[in-house]
Design a protein around this motif. Structure first.
Motif, short mmCIF file in Angstrom:
data_model
loop_
_atom_site.label_atom_id
_atom_site.label_comp_id
_atom_site.label_asym_id
_atom_site.label_seq_id
_atom_site.Cartn_x
_atom_site.Cartn_y
_atom_site.Cartn_z
N TYR A 115 -10.21 -31.22 -35.60
CA TYR A 115 -11.56 -30.93 -35.14
C TYR A 115 -11.97 -31.96 -34.11
O TYR A 115 -11.92 -33.15 -34.35
CB TYR A 115 -12.55 -30.93 -36.31
N LYS A 116 -12.33 -31.46 -32.94
CA LYS A 116 -12.82 -32.34 -31.88
C LYS A 116 -14.32 -32.18 -31.81
O LYS A 116 -14.85 -31.07 -31.85
CB LYS A 116 -12.17 -31.97 -30.55
N LEU A 117 -15.00 -33.28 -31.69
CA LEU A 117 -16.46 -33.29 -31.64
C LEU A 117 -16.95 -32.45 -30.46
O LEU A 117 -16.49 -32.63 -29.33
CB LEU A 117 -16.97 -34.72 -31.54
N LYS A 118 -17.84 -31.54 -30.75
CA LYS A 118 -18.37 -30.65 -29.72
C LYS A 118 -19.81 -31.07 -29.40
O LYS A 118 -20.59 -31.38 -30.28
CB LYS A 118 -18.39 -29.19 -30.20
N SER A 119 -20.16 -31.00 -28.12
CA SER A 119 -21.52 -31.36 -27.73
C SER A 119 -22.20 -30.26 -26.92
O SER A 119 -23.42 -30.22 -26.84
CB SER A 119 -21.52 -32.67 -26.95
N LYS A 120 -21.42 -29.36 -26.35
CA LYS A 120 -22.02 -28.27 -25.58
C LYS A 120 -22.49 -27.18 -26.54
O LYS A 120 -21.82 -26.89 -27.54
CB LYS A 120 -21.02 -27.69 -24.59
#
Length: 142
Positions: A115-120
């Motif tokens: 899991y990669k941190l999402k910001s959009k």
């Protein structure tokens, strides 16, 4: 199996005096020593966890017993084997575990496991990203 599934009122049982001796009175013990074969009169909830039986002793007195303290007899006076349902439960548990492992494996193939941190906002609303996060969140728990 529970006793009420294997026996009926009127069925003959044999009392295991060694298991019941501590809680019975002298009169009941003497009656059981004369004959340990008794008849079921009724069923009784013992402690909220199990079912016991009320038996008519050879001296005519009625006494209740835990399920573990008696053996059910068949028509020929032979002791019926205590068939446990735990084997079926174990099999169902193994099937459930197999299904769980297969489903988690398939999910891991479909959804990225890291899991990669999402910001959009577009990435946050994507259902695949949510399932990826969910898979990573629960992989150590389950």
């Amino acid at each position: 199996m529970k006793i009420y599934e294997r026996a009926q009122i009127g069925s003959n049982v044999q009392i295991n005096i060694n298991l019941a001796k501590k809680r019975l009175g002298k009169e009941s013990i003497k009656a059981i020593e004369i004959s340990s074969i008794c008849q079921i009169i009724d069923f009784k909830i013992t402690d909220g966890k199990g079912i016991g039986v009320i038996l008519k002793l050879p001296n005519g007195k009625e006494e209740w017993f835990f399920e573990e303290e008696i053996n059910i007899l068949n028509e020929n006076g032979e002791i019926l084997e205590n068939i446990e349902i735990e084997e079926e439960i174990d099999l169902l548990f193994e099937i459930f575990n197999f299904i769980k492992v297969v489903s988690w494996t398939l999910l891991a193939l479909i959804i990225p496991t890291e899991y990669k941190l999402k910001s959009k906002i577009r990435d946050l609303l994507n259902p695949l990203n949510f399932f990826s996060w969910l898979l990573n969140a629960f992989k150590d728990v389950l």
